[in-house]
Each structure stands twice: as C-alpha cells, then as structure tokens.
Design a protein around this motif. Structure first.
Motif, mmCIF file in Angstrom:
data_model
loop_
_atom_site.group_PDB
_atom_site.id
_atom_site.type_symbol
_atom_site.label_atom_id
_atom_site.label_comp_id
_atom_site.label_asym_id
_atom_site.label_seq_id
_atom_site.Cartn_x
_atom_site.Cartn_y
_atom_site.Cartn_z
ATOM 1 N N GLY A 132 0.831 -1.196 0.000
ATOM 2 C CA GLY A 132 0.000 0.000 0.000
ATOM 3 C C GLY A 132 0.862 1.242 0.000
ATOM 4 O O GLY A 132 1.854 1.317 0.723
ATOM 5 N N ILE A 133 0.498 2.222 -0.818
ATOM 6 C CA ILE A 133 1.259 3.470 -0.895
ATOM 7 C C ILE A 133 0.319 4.628 -0.590
ATOM 8 O O ILE A 133 -0.664 4.850 -1.290
ATOM 9 C CB ILE A 133 1.912 3.653 -2.276
ATOM 10 C CG1 ILE A 133 2.912 2.522 -2.532
ATOM 11 C CG2 ILE A 133 2.594 5.023 -2.369
ATOM 12 C CD1 ILE A 133 3.587 2.566 -3.885
ATOM 13 N N ASN A 134 0.642 5.356 0.467
ATOM 14 C CA ASN A 134 -0.104 6.556 0.835
ATOM 15 C C ASN A 134 0.688 7.744 0.283
ATOM 16 O O ASN A 134 1.794 8.012 0.750
ATOM 17 C CB ASN A 134 -0.243 6.657 2.355
ATOM 18 C CG ASN A 134 -1.095 7.828 2.780
ATOM 19 O OD1 ASN A 134 -1.287 8.778 2.021
ATOM 20 N ND2 ASN A 134 -1.595 7.781 3.999
ATOM 21 N N PRO A 135 0.156 8.467 -0.703
ATOM 22 C CA PRO A 135 0.921 9.546 -1.331
ATOM 23 C C PRO A 135 1.051 10.804 -0.464
ATOM 24 O O PRO A 135 1.953 11.603 -0.673
ATOM 25 C CB PRO A 135 0.142 9.851 -2.606
ATOM 26 C CG PRO A 135 -1.251 9.426 -2.294
ATOM 27 C CD PRO A 135 -1.140 8.275 -1.350
ATOM 28 N N LYS A 136 0.161 10.971 0.513
ATOM 29 C CA LYS A 136 0.186 12.196 1.328
ATOM 30 C C LYS A 136 -0.057 11.845 2.787
ATOM 31 O O LYS A 136 -1.156 11.439 3.164
ATOM 32 C CB LYS A 136 -0.877 13.177 0.833
ATOM 33 C CG LYS A 136 -0.850 14.524 1.537
ATOM 34 C CD LYS A 136 -1.693 15.523 0.775
ATOM 35 C CE LYS A 136 -1.875 16.855 1.423
ATOM 36 N NZ LYS A 136 -0.799 17.415 2.135
ATOM 37 N N THR A 137 0.982 12.004 3.601
ATOM 38 C CA THR A 137 0.855 11.691 5.026
ATOM 39 C C THR A 137 0.768 12.945 5.886
ATOM 40 O O THR A 137 0.673 12.846 7.100
ATOM 41 C CB THR A 137 2.032 10.827 5.501
ATOM 42 O OG1 THR A 137 3.244 11.535 5.277
ATOM 43 C CG2 THR A 137 2.051 9.483 4.781
ATOM 44 N N THR A 138 0.807 14.097 5.253
ATOM 45 C CA THR A 138 0.738 15.351 6.013
ATOM 46 C C THR A 138 -0.697 15.868 6.050
ATOM 47 O O THR A 138 -1.511 15.526 5.197
ATOM 48 C CB THR A 138 1.646 16.419 5.372
ATOM 49 O OG1 THR A 138 1.225 16.616 4.015
ATOM 50 C CG2 THR A 138 3.108 15.981 5.392
ATOM 51 N N ASN A 139 -0.968 16.674 7.035
ATOM 52 C CA ASN A 139 -2.299 17.258 7.187
ATOM 53 C C ASN A 139 -2.216 18.755 6.874
ATOM 54 O O ASN A 139 -2.345 19.598 7.766
ATOM 55 C CB ASN A 139 -2.821 17.010 8.603
ATOM 56 C CG ASN A 139 -4.284 17.360 8.745
ATOM 57 O OD1 ASN A 139 -4.980 17.536 7.748
ATOM 58 N ND2 ASN A 139 -4.745 17.477 9.975
ATOM 59 N N ASN A 140 -1.953 19.066 5.607
ATOM 60 C CA ASN A 140 -1.835 20.454 5.171
ATOM 61 C C ASN A 140 -2.299 20.562 3.718
ATOM 62 O O ASN A 140 -2.743 19.586 3.132
ATOM 63 C CB ASN A 140 -0.389 20.962 5.337
ATOM 64 C CG ASN A 140 0.609 20.146 4.539
ATOM 65 O OD1 ASN A 140 0.321 19.687 3.430
ATOM 66 N ND2 ASN A 140 1.805 19.954 5.088
ATOM 67 N N ASP B 299 2.871 14.372 -0.774
ATOM 68 C CA ASP B 299 3.639 15.073 0.245
ATOM 69 C C ASP B 299 4.022 14.050 1.316
ATOM 70 O O ASP B 299 3.162 13.537 2.026
ATOM 71 C CB ASP B 299 2.818 16.216 0.853
ATOM 72 C CG ASP B 299 3.662 17.129 1.751
ATOM 73 O OD1 ASP B 299 4.900 17.071 1.682
ATOM 74 O OD2 ASP B 299 3.045 17.892 2.525
ATOM 75 N N ARG B 300 5.293 13.698 1.369
ATOM 76 C CA ARG B 300 5.839 12.705 2.292
ATOM 77 C C ARG B 300 5.148 11.341 2.145
ATOM 78 O O ARG B 300 4.534 10.833 3.073
ATOM 79 C CB ARG B 300 5.772 13.194 3.730
ATOM 80 C CG ARG B 300 6.630 14.399 3.962
ATOM 81 C CD ARG B 300 6.711 14.740 5.413
ATOM 82 N NE ARG B 300 7.407 16.019 5.536
ATOM 83 C CZ ARG B 300 7.447 16.712 6.641
ATOM 84 N NH1 ARG B 300 6.855 16.274 7.732
ATOM 85 N NH2 ARG B 300 8.097 17.853 6.681
ATOM 86 N N PRO B 301 5.257 10.728 0.981
ATOM 87 C CA PRO B 301 4.606 9.436 0.744
ATOM 88 C C PRO B 301 5.274 8.296 1.519
ATOM 89 O O PRO B 301 6.475 8.334 1.796
ATOM 90 C CB PRO B 301 4.760 9.235 -0.764
ATOM 91 C CG PRO B 301 5.992 10.006 -1.112
ATOM 92 C CD PRO B 301 6.013 11.197 -0.192
ATOM 93 N N VAL B 302 4.465 7.299 1.868
ATOM 94 C CA VAL B 302 4.966 6.106 2.552
ATOM 95 C C VAL B 302 4.404 4.867 1.862
ATOM 96 O O VAL B 302 3.373 4.932 1.198
ATOM 97 C CB VAL B 302 4.590 6.065 4.054
ATOM 98 C CG1 VAL B 302 5.239 7.226 4.804
ATOM 99 C CG2 VAL B 302 3.098 6.044 4.256
ATOM 100 N N ALA B 303 5.100 3.748 2.056
ATOM 101 C CA ALA B 303 4.647 2.467 1.497
ATOM 102 C C ALA B 303 4.791 1.379 2.540
ATOM 103 O O ALA B 303 5.736 1.382 3.330
ATOM 104 C CB ALA B 303 5.458 2.108 0.256
ATOM 105 N N THR B 304 3.853 0.435 2.507
ATOM 106 C CA THR B 304 3.971 -0.738 3.370
ATOM 107 C C THR B 304 4.937 -1.727 2.735
ATOM 108 O O THR B 304 5.317 -1.594 1.570
ATOM 109 C CB THR B 304 2.607 -1.447 3.551
ATOM 110 O OG1 THR B 304 2.205 -2.011 2.294
ATOM 111 C CG2 THR B 304 1.558 -0.498 4.087
ATOM 112 N N ASN B 305 5.276 -2.733 3.485
ATOM 113 C CA ASN B 305 6.046 -3.852 2.965
ATOM 114 C C ASN B 305 5.156 -4.666 2.028
ATOM 115 O O ASN B 305 3.947 -4.478 1.996
ATOM 116 C CB ASN B 305 6.515 -4.750 4.111
ATOM 117 C CG ASN B 305 7.443 -4.035 5.066
ATOM 118 O OD1 ASN B 305 8.024 -3.009 4.739
ATOM 119 N ND2 ASN B 305 7.588 -4.573 6.254
#
Length: 175
Positions: free
Chosen positions: A116-124, A156-162
């Motif tokens: 899973g890839i969340n493209p935006k982890t910021t709240n702005n 903005d500051r994307p994250v991905a799971t394994n």
C-alpha cells in the motif's frame, strides 16, 4: 583354506555388483541434489513481475499495488517496502510505513503480493500532483516501471507498506 575365501572369479563378481550399487547410489544422490537445486526459489526482479495499481478509500485513501509473477516465473519478494517514487525528486520517494520486515511472499501463478502506498501523510494543503508512479523491487531500481495512477495524486511525504500476501495487511495507516 580356499573354502573359507571366495574364488577369484566370485570376488570379481561381488566387486562388480558393489561398483554398480555404488554408482547407482551416487547417481541417485547427484540427481536428488540437482533436483533440489532446481526447485530453489530465487528473489524476484522487477522484470519478473506484472503490476496493477488500484485506488482504495480505507485509511484516508491510498494506492494498492498488486504484483504477480509473469507466466513461468516463480520467485519471492522480501517483506520490505517497494522502491517507488512519484517523480524524479527525492521528496517524492516513498519512505517505509512499517518498521520491521514482514514475511517473504512467494509468487507463482495467481499468487499475488500487495503493498500500500499513501501519497500524502501530512495534514496540510501542500503537495505536488502526479499521474504516474515509478516502481521497482527494492535493489532493482535501474529497472523501474512507470505505472499510470487511477487518478491524480497529491504527494507530500509518501509512505509504502512492505509486500504482504494479504491485501488487508497492506493498508498504510498514517501515524
């Protein structure tokens, strides 16, 4: 005295039978060794896989990447996050959403792995917009593929799971 020992021709016959038995055993061992080596599963390279990206609404919205082995390929993905970015700058590269390595996922036939890839982890209100994702297996970045996103993403500051065997485990919950 000769009766205690086998005649020379009998000894030769026994030696020949023993040699055949040893040769057959050695051949069987060599065959077994070769067979066990051919069944060894290797690590996946990006070119071994086909990818699909879908949009999910859970956890505020994220992209689910599904990886499947191409026809005739059996390989595994380590339980680490994929190498991915939305653009060419460092601030669009995904960071790990998980802090531990997950179980290895072996791919073959219809078996799939999910990240899973969340493209935006910021709240702005900041971020850049992208229509494509550059993706590869970690360690195989020179062979990345470019995938069209199902919709434009603000990044903005994307994250991905394994990589996981179950898509429910690939939900990138924001901290």
């Amino acid at each position: 005295m000769r009766s205690r020992f086998a005649a020379p021709s009998a000894r030769l016959a026994l030696a020949a039978v023993a040699a055949v038995a040893v040769t057959a055993t050695a051949a069987g061992t060599a065959t077994a060794t070769a067979d066990s080596r051919s069944n060894t599963v290797r690590a996946c390279a990006t070119k071994d896989l086909s990818f699909k990206v879908s949009l999910k609404t859970q956890a505020g919205g994220y992209f689910l990447v599904t990886a499947k082995a191409k026809s005739g390929v059996t390989c595994y993905l380590e339980g680490v996050f994929p190498s991915a970015s939305f653009g060419s700058s460092a601030d669009t590269e995904v960071a790990p959403a998980e802090h531990a390595v997950s179980e290895r996922v072996t791919l073959s036939g219809s078996t799939a792995a999910y990240a899973g890839i969340n493209p935006k982890t910021t709240n702005n209100d900041f971020g850049k917009q992208f229509d494509f994702l550059h993706l590869s297996v970690a360690g195989d970045e020179t062979n990345a593929v470019t995938l069209a996103l199902p919709e434009t993403a603000t990044v903005d500051r994307p994250v991905a799971t394994n990589w996981h065997a179950d898509p429910a485990d690939a939900v990138p919950f924001a901290n």
